[in-house]
Scaffold this active site. Structure first.
Site, PDB file in Angstrom:
ATOM      1  N   CYS A 185      40.971 170.704  11.875  1.00  0.00           N
ATOM      2  CA  CYS A 185      40.178 169.658  11.802  1.00  0.00           C
ATOM      3  C   CYS A 185      38.938 170.132  11.427  1.00  0.00           C
ATOM      4  CB  CYS A 185      39.676 169.016  13.520  1.00  0.00           C
ATOM      5  SG  CYS A 185      38.637 167.871  13.772  1.00  0.00           S
TER       6      CYS A 185
ATOM      7  N   HIS B 229      46.052 161.830  13.897  1.00  0.00           N
ATOM      8  CA  HIS B 229      45.013 162.755  14.416  1.00  0.00           C
ATOM      9  C   HIS B 229      43.623 161.936  14.275  1.00  0.00           C
ATOM     10  CE1 HIS B 229      42.793 166.772  13.636  1.00  0.00           C
ATOM     11  NE2 HIS B 229      41.781 165.901  13.404  1.00  0.00           N
ATOM     12  N   GLU B 230      43.522 160.991  13.105  1.00  0.00           N
ATOM     13  CA  GLU B 230      42.370 160.554  13.104  1.00  0.00           C
ATOM     14  C   GLU B 230      41.940 159.135  14.222  1.00  0.00           C
ATOM     15  OE1 GLU B 230      40.322 161.861  11.047  1.00  0.00           O
ATOM     16  OE2 GLU B 230      41.866 162.902  10.033  1.00  0.00           O
TER      17      GLU B 230
HETATM   18 CO    CO Z   1      39.751 166.162  12.960  1.00  0.00          CO
END
Ligand code: CO
Length: 160
Positions: free
Chosen positions: A88, A130-131
């Site tokens: 990330c 993830h987003e």
């Molecule tokens: Co991220």
């Protein structure tokens, strides 16, 4: 081209829930363009608006197949499960093993306000999950089975 500052883990904004976008005005379009520039500059494959300090449901992704801008993304269906390493941009020098669906079907608005559907697999499916987590204040480290500092883990990992 305009770069925005990427907020890092520990910044409380990363833990807040982002609001839906009701009107896609120039401010939102500029935000999305700046997010693309910021993601590219950082060599990331995805970026969510809260990562640049804006609590709106907007995401940009580019897993090497072209940029996708997603407004108010929502996962309608998901199937399968796969554990892979991910990273990330808000958590530098670290990555972790996270279980994600193998396949997702996502609904979102494009920049013109048109409803779109996307069926994604592999890295794209992972990036979408993830987003969207970022939009709900969730970081991958919350879900990781195991995390590694970059000293321990030298594999090249996509950053989101
Ligand atoms: Co991220």
């Amino acid at each position: 081209m305009a770069l925005r500052e990427i907020r890092l883990e520990g910044d409380p904004i990363l833990r807040k829930k982002s609001k839906e976008i009701s009107i896609i005005n120039d401010r939102i379009k500029i935000l999305l363009d700046d997010m693309v520039d910021t993601m590219n500059e950082a060599n990331g494959v995805g970026l969510a608006a809260p990562q640049v300090g804006i609590l709106r449901r907007a995401v940009v992704i580019d897993v090497g197949e072209g940029v996708i801008k997603l407004i108010n993304p929502e996962i309608l269906e998901s199937s399968g499960a796969i554990i892979e390493l991910e990273g990330c941009l808000s958590i530098p020098n670290q990555n972790g093993k996270v279980e994600r669906p193998e396949e997702v079907k996502v609904k979102y608005l494009d920049e013109n306000g048109e409803t779109k559907m996307l069926e994604a697999t592999g890295l794209l499916a992972r990036a979408i999950c993830h987003e969207i987590d970022h939009l709900d204040g969730v970081l991958y480290t919350d879900k990781a089975i195991e995390t590694f500092s970059s000293e321990e883990e030298t594999n090249v990992v996509e950053k989101e």
